[in-house]
Design a protein around this motif. Structure first.
Motif, PDB file in Angstrom:
ATOM      1  N   PRO A 165       0.819  -1.222   0.000  1.00  0.00           N
ATOM      2  CA  PRO A 165       0.000   0.000   0.000  1.00  0.00           C
ATOM      3  C   PRO A 165       0.850   1.268   0.000  1.00  0.00           C
ATOM      4  CG  PRO A 165      -0.792  -1.563   1.636  1.00  0.00           C
ATOM      5  CD  PRO A 165       0.517  -2.097   1.145  1.00  0.00           C
ATOM      6  N   MET A 166       2.046   1.190   0.579  1.00  0.00           N
ATOM      7  CA  MET A 166       2.918   2.369   0.573  1.00  0.00           C
ATOM      8  C   MET A 166       3.368   2.709  -0.842  1.00  0.00           C
ATOM      9  SD  MET A 166       5.307   2.485   3.922  1.00  0.00           S
ATOM     10  CE  MET A 166       4.829   1.697   5.446  1.00  0.00           C
ATOM     11  N   ASN A 167       3.543   1.689  -1.683  1.00  0.00           N
ATOM     12  CA  ASN A 167       3.899   1.935  -3.072  1.00  0.00           C
ATOM     13  C   ASN A 167       2.762   2.643  -3.806  1.00  0.00           C
ATOM     14  OD1 ASN A 167       3.839   0.519  -6.111  1.00  0.00           O
ATOM     15  ND2 ASN A 167       5.831   1.287  -5.452  1.00  0.00           N
ATOM     16  N   TRP A 168       1.521   2.257  -3.512  1.00  0.00           N
ATOM     17  CA  TRP A 168       0.377   2.924  -4.139  1.00  0.00           C
ATOM     18  C   TRP A 168       0.320   4.396  -3.707  1.00  0.00           C
ATOM     19  CZ3 TRP A 168      -3.264  -1.349  -1.808  1.00  0.00           C
ATOM     20  CH2 TRP A 168      -2.878  -2.595  -2.326  1.00  0.00           C
ATOM     21  N   GLY A 169       0.489   4.621  -2.400  1.00  0.00           N
ATOM     22  CA  GLY A 169       0.448   6.001  -1.909  1.00  0.00           C
ATOM     23  C   GLY A 169       1.591   6.838  -2.447  1.00  0.00           C
ATOM     24  N   LEU A 170       2.791   6.240  -2.498  1.00  0.00           N
ATOM     25  CA  LEU A 170       3.961   6.979  -2.971  1.00  0.00           C
ATOM     26  C   LEU A 170       3.818   7.338  -4.449  1.00  0.00           C
ATOM     27  CD1 LEU A 170       6.644   8.023  -1.879  1.00  0.00           C
ATOM     28  CD2 LEU A 170       7.714   5.893  -2.610  1.00  0.00           C
ATOM     29  N   ASN A 171       3.311   6.403  -5.252  1.00  0.00           N
ATOM     30  CA  ASN A 171       3.089   6.704  -6.671  1.00  0.00           C
ATOM     31  C   ASN A 171       2.064   7.817  -6.853  1.00  0.00           C
ATOM     32  OD1 ASN A 171       4.911   4.957  -7.895  1.00  0.00           O
ATOM     33  ND2 ASN A 171       3.495   3.232  -7.828  1.00  0.00           N
ATOM     34  N   ALA A 172       1.036   7.819  -6.011  1.00  0.00           N
ATOM     35  CA  ALA A 172       0.035   8.882  -6.084  1.00  0.00           C
ATOM     36  C   ALA A 172       0.653  10.239  -5.720  1.00  0.00           C
ATOM     37  CB  ALA A 172      -1.134   8.569  -5.152  1.00  0.00           C
ATOM     38  N   PHE A 173       1.499  10.269  -4.694  1.00  0.00           N
ATOM     39  CA  PHE A 173       2.188  11.512  -4.337  1.00  0.00           C
ATOM     40  C   PHE A 173       3.096  11.980  -5.480  1.00  0.00           C
ATOM     41  CE2 PHE A 173       1.479  10.620   0.335  1.00  0.00           C
ATOM     42  CZ  PHE A 173       0.770  11.788   0.568  1.00  0.00           C
ATOM     43  N   TYR A 174       3.796  11.035  -6.114  1.00  0.00           N
ATOM     44  CA  TYR A 174       4.652  11.395  -7.253  1.00  0.00           C
ATOM     45  C   TYR A 174       3.825  11.964  -8.404  1.00  0.00           C
ATOM     46  CZ  TYR A 174       8.729   9.006  -5.232  1.00  0.00           C
ATOM     47  OH  TYR A 174       9.781   8.637  -4.431  1.00  0.00           O
ATOM     48  N   ASP A 175       2.647  11.373  -8.636  1.00  0.00           N
ATOM     49  CA  ASP A 175       1.778  11.888  -9.700  1.00  0.00           C
ATOM     50  C   ASP A 175       1.419  13.356  -9.456  1.00  0.00           C
ATOM     51  OD1 ASP A 175       1.736   9.567 -11.161  1.00  0.00           O
ATOM     52  OD2 ASP A 175      -0.068   8.776 -10.198  1.00  0.00           O
ATOM     53  N   VAL A 176       1.196  13.696  -8.203  1.00  0.00           N
ATOM     54  CA  VAL A 176       0.797  15.064  -7.862  1.00  0.00           C
ATOM     55  C   VAL A 176       1.993  16.007  -7.864  1.00  0.00           C
ATOM     56  CG1 VAL A 176      -0.199  16.536  -6.066  1.00  0.00           C
ATOM     57  CG2 VAL A 176      -1.188  14.282  -6.521  1.00  0.00           C
ATOM     58  N   LEU A 177       3.082  15.600  -7.185  1.00  0.00           N
ATOM     59  CA  LEU A 177       4.214  16.500  -6.977  1.00  0.00           C
ATOM     60  C   LEU A 177       5.119  16.629  -8.200  1.00  0.00           C
ATOM     61  CD1 LEU A 177       5.361  15.662  -3.341  1.00  0.00           C
ATOM     62  CD2 LEU A 177       4.538  17.861  -4.152  1.00  0.00           C
ATOM     63  N   LEU A 178       5.407  15.520  -8.871  1.00  0.00           N
ATOM     64  CA  LEU A 178       6.410  15.512  -9.930  1.00  0.00           C
ATOM     65  C   LEU A 178       5.825  15.424 -11.329  1.00  0.00           C
ATOM     66  CD1 LEU A 178       9.005  13.108  -8.263  1.00  0.00           C
ATOM     67  CD2 LEU A 178       9.044  15.600  -8.317  1.00  0.00           C
ATOM     68  N   ARG A 179       4.678  14.753 -11.454  1.00  0.00           N
ATOM     69  CA  ARG A 179       4.109  14.559 -12.799  1.00  0.00           C
ATOM     70  C   ARG A 179       2.965  15.513 -13.084  1.00  0.00           C
ATOM     71  NH1 ARG A 179       4.265   8.843 -10.740  1.00  0.00           N
ATOM     72  NH2 ARG A 179       6.347   8.066 -11.286  1.00  0.00           N
ATOM     73  N   ASN A 180       2.688  16.408 -12.125  1.00  0.00           N
ATOM     74  CA  ASN A 180       1.642  17.427 -12.297  1.00  0.00           C
ATOM     75  C   ASN A 180       0.297  16.793 -12.642  1.00  0.00           C
ATOM     76  OD1 ASN A 180       0.928  20.163 -12.194  1.00  0.00           O
ATOM     77  ND2 ASN A 180       0.974  20.339 -14.422  1.00  0.00           N
ATOM     78  N   GLY A 181       0.037  15.619 -12.025  1.00  0.00           N
ATOM     79  CA  GLY A 181      -1.208  14.912 -12.301  1.00  0.00           C
ATOM     80  C   GLY A 181      -2.377  15.495 -11.531  1.00  0.00           C
ATOM     81  N   GLY A 182      -3.573  15.195 -12.011  1.00  0.00           N
ATOM     82  CA  GLY A 182      -4.796  15.632 -11.358  1.00  0.00           C
ATOM     83  C   GLY A 182      -5.494  14.475 -10.671  1.00  0.00           C
ATOM     84  N   LEU A 183      -6.758  14.683 -10.341  1.00  0.00           N
ATOM     85  CA  LEU A 183      -7.530  13.665  -9.626  1.00  0.00           C
ATOM     86  C   LEU A 183      -7.671  12.392 -10.457  1.00  0.00           C
ATOM     87  CD1 LEU A 183      -9.179  12.977  -7.107  1.00  0.00           C
ATOM     88  CD2 LEU A 183     -11.180  13.965  -8.233  1.00  0.00           C
ATOM     89  N   THR A 184      -7.806  12.548 -11.765  1.00  0.00           N
ATOM     90  CA  THR A 184      -7.966  11.371 -12.634  1.00  0.00           C
ATOM     91  C   THR A 184      -6.736  10.471 -12.577  1.00  0.00           C
ATOM     92  OG1 THR A 184      -9.312  12.709 -14.140  1.00  0.00           O
ATOM     93  CG2 THR A 184      -8.478  10.622 -14.979  1.00  0.00           C
ATOM     94  N   GLU A 185      -5.545  11.082 -12.524  1.00  0.00           N
ATOM     95  CA  GLU A 185      -4.298  10.301 -12.525  1.00  0.00           C
ATOM     96  C   GLU A 185      -4.098   9.525 -11.230  1.00  0.00           C
ATOM     97  OE1 GLU A 185      -4.120  12.861 -15.882  1.00  0.00           O
ATOM     98  OE2 GLU A 185      -4.507  13.363 -13.778  1.00  0.00           O
ATOM     99  N   ILE A 186      -4.609  10.056 -10.102  1.00  0.00           N
ATOM    100  CA  ILE A 186      -4.382   9.372  -8.828  1.00  0.00           C
ATOM    101  C   ILE A 186      -5.545   8.460  -8.439  1.00  0.00           C
ATOM    102  CG2 ILE A 186      -2.902  11.229  -7.988  1.00  0.00           C
ATOM    103  CD1 ILE A 186      -5.218  12.192  -6.255  1.00  0.00           C
ATOM    104  N   LEU A 187      -6.593   8.414  -9.245  1.00  0.00           N
ATOM    105  CA  LEU A 187      -7.750   7.573  -8.920  1.00  0.00           C
ATOM    106  C   LEU A 187      -7.402   6.091  -8.798  1.00  0.00           C
ATOM    107  CD1 LEU A 187     -10.910   8.957 -10.776  1.00  0.00           C
ATOM    108  CD2 LEU A 187     -10.584   8.595  -8.316  1.00  0.00           C
ATOM    109  N   PRO A 188      -6.570   5.517  -9.696  1.00  0.00           N
ATOM    110  CA  PRO A 188      -6.251   4.091  -9.540  1.00  0.00           C
ATOM    111  C   PRO A 188      -5.617   3.762  -8.196  1.00  0.00           C
ATOM    112  CG  PRO A 188      -5.604   4.855 -11.720  1.00  0.00           C
ATOM    113  CD  PRO A 188      -5.992   6.064 -10.937  1.00  0.00           C
TER     114      PRO A 188
END
Length: 428
Positions: free
Chosen positions: A379-402
Motif C-alpha cells: 500500500p505504501m507503493n500505491w500512496g507513494l506513486n500517487a504523491f509522485y503523480d501530484v508532486l512531480l508529474r503534475n497529475g490531477g484527480l484522474t491520474e491518482i484515482l487508480p
C-alpha cells in the motif's frame, strides 16, 4: 447508532489523552525522522555533486591522451587529480595499495606509449584504406606493418565504492578514450587527404542529448530530495499508526473492555468506525505537520522548499486514503493478535517491510525484478506513486484515482475480514 458512534470516538480520544507521552511520540518522532533523513540525503547529494573527489592518476603515457584525460577530469569539476602522496610521485603499486586500503576511491593508470601506439595504429588503418581506394601516390612504397598490441587503461576502485559510482566513472573514461580515438582518425585522414589548413572533416559531434523536463507556468519541475522524503516518510509515519492501534485493540480485549462494549450492546462495526475516525485524524495531523516542515522549516536548514502550491488538496486526498489503508491494516492485526507481544513486533516489522518493498528507501526501478513485482502489493507503493503523480508529474484527480481506489479497497477488505473474524471468534 450515531450516539454510540460518537461515544466510541470520545472513548478513543480519552484513551489517547491519558497516554499523552505516546501521543507526543506519534507526532514528534516522524518530524525528527524526516528532518534527519532529508539532511543526510541532501548533504550526501551535495558531497557528490559539489565537492571534488580526490583520485590518483598514474601517467605512464606522458602524451596527448593522458593530457586530454587530465584536462577532461579537471573540467568535469567532480575530481581532484592527485599525482603525489607525501611528496613522492605515485606508481601503479603505491596507487593500488592506497586505493585498496580505502584512502582513495579511485586510481587511474594510463599505460606507456598509449598516445604513440594509438597514432601508429590509426596511421596503419588510414593508409590501408587510402591505398585500397587508390588514393595513394604510386611512388609511395608500402610501409612495413608493425604489430601493435592493444592497450588497457587500468581502474582501481576502493572495495567499498558503490556500483553506481564505478559505472559512472567507467562510462566517462570510455567516452573520453573513444573521443580521442575518433579525433585521431579524423586528424590522420586530414593529413592524408586535406589540402592546406582547410578541414576536410567536421569533427563537431553530430548527435547531442537534451533533457526535456515537465514545465508548469514556464518553470521546469526539478526533482529534489524533499519531494521524495516528505511524502515517503509521511507515509511511513501514517502506516506506523498500525502499532499503537493494534496494541489498543489487543489491550481492550485483555482488559475486558470489548466485552463490556458488546454487552451494551455495541456492534464491532461501530467500535471500528470510532477507531477509524480517531486515528485518521491523527494521520492527517501527522501529514500536515510534515508538509509544514517541508514548506517552512527546510529552507532555514539549507534544504529545498517543498512546493505544494495548488497541490495540497490532492496530496491531502492521497494522505487520507493512505491513512484509511493503514488503519485497516492495524484493525486487522489487532483483531487477529491475542497479545501485545504478537501485535507490536509484527506490526513494526511488517510496516518496515512494506516501506522497503514499496520504494520508501530504495527506488523501485533499482530493485531486482522479483522485488519490483512484489512492490505492487505494498500500500505504501500505491500512496507513494500517487504523491509522485501530484508532486512531480503534475497529475490531477484522474491520474491518482487508480492508487486511491487500491488504498480504499485495501481498507474495505481488511475491515471486512476483521468483522468476520470477530463474529466467528465470538460464535465459538
Amino acid at each position: 447508532m450515531m450516539y454510540k458512534f460518537f461515544m466510541s470516538v470520545y472513548k478513543e480520544m480519552l484513551l489517547l489523552k491519558r497516554d499523552f507521552g505516546g501521543l507526543v511520540i506519534l507526532f514528534v518522532m516522524p518530524l525528527v525522522l524526516i528532518i534527519t533523513i532529508t539532511l543526510i540525503q541532501d548533504s550526501t547529494f551535495k558531497s557528490v555533486t559539489e565537492s571534488r573527489i580526490p583520485i590518483l592518476l598514474v601517467d605512464n603515457d606522458k602524451g596527448e591522451i593522458s593530457k586530454t584525460v587530465k584536462q577532461n577530469l579537471n573540467e568535469s569539476g567532480s575530481f581532484e587529480i592527485v599525482t603525489q602522496i607525501d611528496g613522492v610521485a605515485i606508481t601503479e603499486t603505491t596507487a593500488k595499495e592506497a586505493v585498496f586500503k580505502g584512502k582513495y576511491q579511485l586510481a587511474i593508470v594510463i599505460p606507456e606509449k598509449l598516445s604513440h601506439d594509438l597514432q601508429l595504429k590509426v596511421n596503419q588503418n588510414v593508409e590501408k584504406i587510402v591505398r585500397n581506394f587508390g588514393l595513394e601516390e604510386a611512388s609511395d612504397a608500402p610501409k612495413e606493418k608493425l604489430t601493435i598490441t592493444s592497450k588497457e587503461v587500468k581502474l582501481y576502485f576502493d572495495p567499498a565504492t558503490q556500483l553506481t559510482f564505478k559505472n559512472a566513472v567507467k562510462g566517462a573514461i570510455d567516452k573520453m578514450i573513444s573521443q580521442i580515438e575518433t579525433k585521431s582518425i579524423y586528424s590522420t585522414f586530414q593529413d592524408q587527404l586535406g589540402e592546406g589548413d582547410e578541414p576536410v572533416f567536421e569533427q563537431k559531434s553530430f548527435i547531442t542529448f537534451k533533457e526535456i523536463v515537465p514545465k508548469v507556468n514556464d518553470k521546469e519541475i526539478l526533482p529534489n530530495s524533499v519531494q521524495h522524503n516528505v511524502p515517503a516518510w509521511a507515509l511511513f509515519a501514517i502506516f506506523f499508526i498500525v502499532v499503537p492501534l493494534s496494541i489498543n485493540i489487543v489491550k481492550e480485549k485483555g482488559q475486558g473492555t470489548q466485552i463490556r462494549l458488546i454487552t451494551n450492546p455495541v456492534s464491532y462495526m461501530v467500535v471500528i468506525a470510532g477507531k477509524t475516525v480517531t486515528y485518521l485524524l491523527i494521520c492527517m495531523i501527522q501529514f500536515f505537520l510534515m508538509v509544514a516542515v517541508g514548506v517552512y522549516l527546510f529552507p532555514y536548514l539549507g534544504l529545498p522548499t517543498l512546493d505544494v502550491s495548488e497541490k495540497l488538496f490532492l496530496m491531502s486526498i492521497v494522505a487520507l486514503f493512505s491513512g484509511l489503508a493503514a488503519i485497516g491494516f492495524g484493525i486487522l492485526l489487532g483483531t487477529i493478535a491475542k497479545t501485545q507481544e504478537q501485535s507490536a513486533p509484527f506490526g513494526a516489522t511488517s510496516v518496515v517491510i512494506l516501506a522497503a518493498i514499496g520504494g520508501v528507501w530504495v527506488p523501485v526501478f533499482a530493485m531486482p525484478k522479483m522485488m519490483q513485482y512484489l512492490s505492487h502489493i505494498s500500500p505504501m507503493n500505491w500512496g507513494l506513486n500517487a504523491f509522485y503523480d501530484v508532486l512531480l508529474r503534475n497529475g490531477g484527480l484522474t491520474e491518482i484515482l487508480p492508487e486511491i481506489n487500491l488504498l480504499l479497497l485495501f481498507f474495505i477488505i481488511t475491515v471486512t475480514i476483521s468483522i468476520w473474524y470477530d463474529k466467528k471468534k465470538r460464535a465459538v
